[in-house]
Design an enzyme around this catalytic site. Structure first.
Site, PDB file in Angstrom:
ATOM      1  N   GLU A   1     -12.802  17.593  21.205  1.00 35.93           N
ATOM      2  CA  GLU A   1     -11.493  18.084  20.739  1.00 35.93           C
ATOM      3  C   GLU A   1     -10.691  18.548  22.024  1.00 35.93           C
ATOM      4  O   GLU A   1     -11.086  19.398  22.834  1.00 35.93           O
ATOM      5  CB  GLU A   1     -11.387  18.866  19.653  1.00 35.93           C
ATOM      6  CG  GLU A   1     -11.994  18.413  18.501  1.00 35.93           C
ATOM      7  CD  GLU A   1     -11.939  19.270  17.111  1.00 35.93           C
ATOM      8  OE1 GLU A   1     -11.020  20.331  17.356  1.00 35.93           O
ATOM      9  OE2 GLU A   1     -12.749  19.463  16.368  1.00 35.93           O
ATOM     10  N   GLY A   2      -9.446  18.512  22.018  1.00 35.69           N
ATOM     11  CA  GLY A   2      -8.740  19.010  23.087  1.00 35.69           C
ATOM     12  C   GLY A   2      -8.839  18.563  24.473  1.00 35.69           C
ATOM     13  O   GLY A   2      -8.351  19.310  25.328  1.00 35.69           O
TER      14      GLY A   2
ATOM     15  N   GLY B   1      -8.043  14.940  25.548  1.00 34.55           N
ATOM     16  CA  GLY B   1      -7.405  13.977  25.663  1.00 34.55           C
ATOM     17  C   GLY B   1      -8.185  12.687  25.835  1.00 34.55           C
ATOM     18  O   GLY B   1      -7.588  11.648  26.558  1.00 34.55           O
TER      19      GLY B   1
ATOM     20  N   SER C   1      -9.050  11.261  22.756  1.00 37.44           N
ATOM     21  CA  SER C   1      -8.694  10.742  21.292  1.00 37.44           C
ATOM     22  C   SER C   1      -9.971  10.901  20.217  1.00 37.44           C
ATOM     23  O   SER C   1     -10.255  10.272  19.634  1.00 37.44           O
ATOM     24  CB  SER C   1      -8.645   9.164  21.356  1.00 37.44           C
ATOM     25  OG  SER C   1      -7.728   8.850  22.294  1.00 37.44           O
TER      26      SER C   1
ATOM     27  N   ASP D   1      -4.649   4.711  21.111  1.00 37.53           N
ATOM     28  CA  ASP D   1      -6.046   5.657  20.950  1.00 37.53           C
ATOM     29  C   ASP D   1      -6.682   4.842  19.757  1.00 37.53           C
ATOM     30  O   ASP D   1      -8.072   4.505  19.819  1.00 37.53           O
ATOM     31  CB  ASP D   1      -5.575   6.887  20.585  1.00 37.53           C
ATOM     32  CG  ASP D   1      -5.007   7.934  21.503  1.00 37.53           C
ATOM     33  OD1 ASP D   1      -4.906   6.998  22.678  1.00 37.53           O
ATOM     34  OD2 ASP D   1      -4.510   8.986  21.171  1.00 37.53           O
TER      35      ASP D   1
END
Length: 1098
Positions: free
Chosen positions: A748-749, A751, A753, A799
């Site tokens: 997560e976090g 970039g 997706s 995404d």
């Protein structure tokens, strides 16, 4: 941070009021020092079985070695911050001196067990004690420390905004002075459970930043006037700076610091208040040392820490006395509702409590009407006595509630607060000592209390540590005021933390899976059994585990994917956890998942990967061509349908359906890697009927509000939102209950997706379980609706399209108008792409991304209006424009531009020739709305008071579309160094265009510079080059950098070298993404059933 530990069991201190030597000393304070820069971290595998509780480290009690993973988590946070504070020092030289310093400190700071006690007669001291304005919890623990200082004959001046009775009800002494001044505001709460992040920053700015100069002047004069010997802060930042300016030593007493709390708020505010965190951290750095309370958070601004036991208030009356006063017999169960204020609009009802229960209500308003089984306590009621008379407590987690619940062995039913980073650390401590039960916020508000209360009174809280932290802290403060030195001399003096502080806090928000973390943490992680399990390999490189041992595969293909085999293995282990009565499994999500499925029925499994943004990025919402690569990391989702009468329900979900026919329920468990580091609840459940508004599905807007009610469960919108979209867009009706397990290894976090992979995998699995045939393209578009309208993140569609339609080792080429897949582009054998994580958290929902998107749509509206204006003057010669000139420009082009749907439909030369001067650099939202009415973007809203950058966000997609087309053409050209150089140059241009939009970050810029340095090194040039270019990816503002290079061993070695150089510069070892895997459409789905063992001995 140097750590000084004080044993946690009750310590008999030298009497603060008697100067005599004590012969009956039970224990004395044994102070040890260690300096974190070269501190050795114990290996969990070699640590003794009798370990100490990690939060705090000093508690001596028998535990299982499994919990050392949480110790490692906390140490990991602290280790993560230490590089912020000390990265500029030469560590090799420091370690030598620090070893000597450590030995000297041990001798200098040891309190001789047979030594003389500290006498009050030696000095009459004056303490200035500053209390933060956030809640009563800080004030109540200050009372306990101040009480012991006053008993020792000292004066205590308390600077606070809390009511006087908080202090005077406990301390009746002329040596207590109360000065009503508020110098900070803490966290502004919209109600008892909801923190308003932006309002908190704005209020702090108003309270402490704007009047800072006058505050410092006033406080210095006041401290001088009272002749203060020591300033104590819990934990007001400016107090430390005022003390330094007045030439007085200062000490902080706390379990968290405001720079740690506010750092997350700053990210939500889009860096608008970043200077607040810088200033707070700098203020704290003037503090001599920190007296650190149990359940502490990372606090990087402090040089040294002294750990003390729990600071708790004492009883005044016994349980029997309190119950007699209330007229309540021992046969009545009593719960104390301790919220420090109640959720707005909440009405307590008689049916909230089981029969035979009463509830004591703290903090109720004067006008609040209560049912007969609820008893309102006076506002100045002494809470500890009523806690002692209760059987359990219901409230929110804070230091005061947790510490007193543990010390009184009172079971605590708690509801999570949003956006308060202190909470996970206190929750870990509470749950470790078997003292906590988590209640879902929805059940709190709707009154489904019974299963939680019954569970609470069955607990056996087992905290046996010290509870005299107030006395210990008072002793340390007295010694410090007299002149004792508890701080490391080498680290004295203020240090400016600046950008590194923000970077460090953003790093701590990242889940553990995606961090290339030290071996000691990995060992602890394995010991606890968290994260993505590894799959063993045979000698020929194939996975040793065959999932067919545990499951019959009735449909689908594993595609040789080791992560899918691992997921099925972990799924089978859940069955073992459920069946085993002797399981030692402690993680609540694993226990919840173990009872999620009916193992005799079929389960449907889907898989969807994350993606690496090679080219296109944020230009997707402007209609650009994009090139995306599905990565190796993926999300797996397992789904099972069950008739409501056969569905295994969690106790609180079952309680909701008592007295009525079973109705369909959705139960979700997330066992994603790293969730133990966040304040996110791992489970979610709801009645599927909640999605209905009469005979129609509820609106997306109402669904967004529904999931926003409890921020700790807001993540469920990505999963459960899929069901509502299928109901709304395809008319699907769900008559069966649904059990759903989410396991994602997509960080997560970063970039890459992570959210799209969860949405696509969830929809694929639900569609398979319900016999829905949805093409990958349509499925991606439906998933985008989940993110745009239910989650509320203004992302484009690339995404979801990549996660659904991508294939391994190919780039998905798509024109986002809105989602036209052009095909798959083979990655040439001599070209390779990597992703390098900067460690700075990226969020599509962040303020920077949203404001840049708004700026782009503003620019499009301005261009359309300018084109319309030129067309309207086409028949005149006004303003020097004649018909011939217009004919040269082309009427058709102008007509197309006057109705421009996507910025990327405008060519760069047309933009430069006609429109570049039309666009302002920036524009106030209010000004734009007055002139243009709207920007025509359905997923963002213009803030009239916000100033938006326009020219750069509008220019970026116009040129990016051209760059992506060129990149795609180059991939099919002949293999040459010029080809790779041109590909790399296009990445660089894209990167700097992001920065011009305001979407860059220090970490991603550093990584790009490291690639450039590697590319331009003599060794690379002599070998025809290996790495050729890099760019920030996705929504920008952190996240991952994409690197292009030659597919060779030397390139991989250079990537590893960049990884190490980044760690040397920042202290953070980046995660590297390499490799690819198929999208959800290519994977399809698995339909599996648990095998029944034929072994009679099993």
């Amino acid at each position: 941070m140097a750590k000084i530990r004080v044993c946690s069991t009750d310590v008999a201190l030298p009497c603060l009021t008697q100067p005599s030597r004590r012969a009956d000393v039970r224990k004395r304070i044994n102070i040890k020092t260690a300096t974190s820069r070269c501190q050795s971290i114990p290996n969990p595998e070699t640590s003794p079985s009798r370990s100490s509780y990690p939060i705090p480290n000093y508690v001596i009690t028998q535990t299982t070695s499994k919990y050392s993973a949480l110790q490692s988590i906390t140490q990991f946070f602290l280790l993560l911050y230490n590089w912020i504070l000390f990265s500029s020092f030469a560590t090799d030289t420091n370690c030598y001196f620090l070893e000597r310093e450590r030995e000297e400190e041990r001798e200098r700071m040891r309190i001789d067990e047979e030594g003389e006690g500290v006498s009050a007669s030696r000095n009459h001291l004056v303490f200035a004690y500053y209390v933060t304005g956030h809640g009563f919890g800080h004030a109540t623990r200050v009372v306990e420390v101040a009480r012991h200082l006053i008993l020792a004959g000292h004066d205590v001046h308390v600077v606070t905004g809390a009511p006087d009775f908080v202090f005077t009800s406990e301390i009746q002494s002329p040596r207590l002075f109360i000065r009503k001044v508020l110098l900070d505001c803490g966290a502004v709460q919209a109600d008892a459970l909801t923190v308003d992040r932006l309002a908190s920053l704005a209020k702090y700015s108003e309270t402490a930043v704007a009047p800072r100069a006058s505050i410092l002047k006033t406080e210095v004069e006041w401290l001088t006037s009272i002749k203060a010997d020591l300033v104590v802060s819990d934990v007001v930042p400016v107090a430390c700076r005022a003390a330094a300016d007045a030439g007085i030593r200062s000490v902080c007493v706390t379990n968290f610091s405001w720079d740690f709390i506010y750092a997350e708020y700053v990210m939500a505010a889009g860096s608008n208040h970043r200077s607040i965190v810088w200033q707070i951290a700098e203020d704290y750095s003037h503090c001599e040392f920190l007296i650190r309370l149990p359940g502490y958070c990372p606090m990087p601004a402090f040089r040294d820490a002294v750990d003390v036991p729990l600071v708790v208030r004492r009883f005044r009356r016994s349980r029997k006395e309190v119950r007699e006063e209330l007229g309540i017999g021992d046969d009545v169960k009593l719960v104390i509702l301790n919220f420090g204020g109640q959720p707005a609009g909440w009405k307590l009802k008689e049916e909230f409590l089981p029969p035979g229960w009463l509830c004591l209500v703290c903090g109720g308003s004067d006008t609040q009407e209560l049912p007969p089984n609820f008893i309102k306590l006076a506002k100045d009621a002494y809470t500890p006595d009523f806690m002692a008379a209760s059987d359990c407590m219901l409230g929110k987690i804070g230091y005061g509630t947790v510490s007193e619940a543990l010390s009184y062995k009172l079971p605590f039913v708690f509801v999570r607060r949003d956006y308060f980073n202190e909470e996970p650390f206190l929750r870990n401590m509470l749950e470790y000592y078997q003292g906590g039960v988590e209640m879902i916020r929805r059940d709190l508000l709707t009154g489904h209390w019974k299963p939680y209360l019954e569970r609470a009174i069955s607990l056996k809280p087992c905290y046996e540590g010290g509870i005299n932290g107030g006395e210990v802290a008072a002793h340390i403060l007295q010694e410090t005021a007299i002149g004792k030195n508890y701080a490391s001399d080498k680290l004295s003096g203020a240090r400016r933390l600046r950008d590194a502080i923000i970077l460090g806090y953003q790093l701590q928000r990242a889940p553990g899976r995606d961090m290339a973390i030290p071996e000691w943490y990995a060992n602890a992680e394995s010991e606890l059994g968290i994260g993505s399990p590894t799959c063993g390999m045979s000698e020929n490189g194939s996975p040793m585990y065959s999932c067919t041992e545990d499951f019959e595969i009735l449909h689908g293909d594993l595609h040789g994917l080791s992560d899918t085999m691992t997921f099925l293995k972990s799924l089978a282990e859940l069955d073992s956890v459920y069946d085993s009565e002797k399981t030692t499994e402690k993680r609540r999500e694993r226990k919840a998942a173990a009872g999620l499925f009916n193992w005799e029925e079929e389960i449907f499994v889907a898989r969807a990967p994350g993606r690496l943004d090679v080219m296109g990025g944020i230009a997707d919402y402007s209609g650009s061509l994009v090139l995306q690569m599905p990565i190796k990391e993926a999300c797996h989702v397992a789904v099972q349908r069950n008739h409501p009468s056969k569905h295994r329900l969690w106790k609180h979900a079952l309680a909701r359906q008592q007295g009525q026919n079973p109705t369909p329920v959705l139960q979700i468990v997330s066992v994603s890697y790293g969730s133990e580091l966040s304040n996110r609840s791992p489970t979610f459940d709801m009645d599927l009927s909640d999605f209905m508004d009469g005979d129609k599905p509820m609106s997306y807007e109402n669904a967004k509000k529904y999931f926003s009610q409890d921020p700790s469960q807001k993540w469920a919108a990505y999963v459960a939102g899929v069901i509502l979209v299928l109901m709304t867009e395809l008319g699907v009706r769900f008559e069966d209950s649904i059990s759903l397990l989410v396991s994602s290894s997509v960080p997560e976090g970063k970039g890459v997706s992570s959210s799209a992979s969860v949405e696509v995998a969830t929809m694929s699995a639900i569609a398979a379980a319900h016999g829905l045939s949805i093409s990958p393209r349509d499925l991606a578009l439906l998933c985008q609706k989940v993110e745009n309208h239910i989650v509320g993140a203004p992302c484009g569609v690339m995404d979801q399209m990549t996660s659904a339609c991508g294939e391994a080792n190919k780039l998905l080429a798509m024109v986002c108008q809105p989602a036209e897949v052009l095909g798959l582009v083979e990655i040439p054998g001599h070209v390779r792409f990597w992703g390098i994580d900067s460690g700075i958290r990226h969020s599509v929902g962040g303020a920077d991304y949203g404001s840049v998107r708004i700026g782009a749509f503003m620019g499009r509206k301005m261009i359309k209006c300018a084109a319309s204006t030129i067309l309207s003057r086409s028949s005149s010669t006004a303003n020097g424009t004649n018909g011939d000139e217009l004919e040269d420009d082309g009427f058709e082009l102008l007509e197309a531009e006057a109705s421009l749907n996507y910025l990327c439909s405008l060519s760069p030369h047309r933009y430069e020739a006609l429109y570049v001067k039309v666009l302002p650099e920036t524009i106030l939202g209010e000004t734009f709305l007055e002139k243009y009415d709207d920007h025509n973007d359905p997923v963002t809203v213009i803030d009239p008071k916000c100033n938006y950058v326009v020219r750069s966000p509008a220019r970026h997609p116009i040129y990016e579309n051209f760059r992506v087309k060129t990149f795609k053409a180059l991939l099919t050209s002949a293999n040459s160094d010029d080809q790779l150089t041109a590909l790399g140059e296009l990445l660089y241009q894209c990167h700097y265009s992001y920065s011009a939009c305001g979407l860059g970050s220090d970490g991603t810029n550093r990584l790009v510079r490291l690639v450039q340095a590697m590319q331009n090194a003599k060794s690379s040039k002599s070998d025809d080059g290996t790495l050729y270019g890099a760019k920030i990816t996705g929504g920008g503002s952190g996240g991952t950098v994409c690197v292009v290079g030659r597919n060779s061993l030397q390139s991989s070695q250079q990537i590893l070298e960049i990884q190490q150089r980044y760690k040397d510069a920042t202290g953070y070892l980046p995660f590297i993404f390499e490799g690819s895997s198929p999208g959800a459409g290519k994977f399809g789905y698995l339909r599996i059933r648990r095998r029944v063992s034929l072994d009679p001995n099993e």
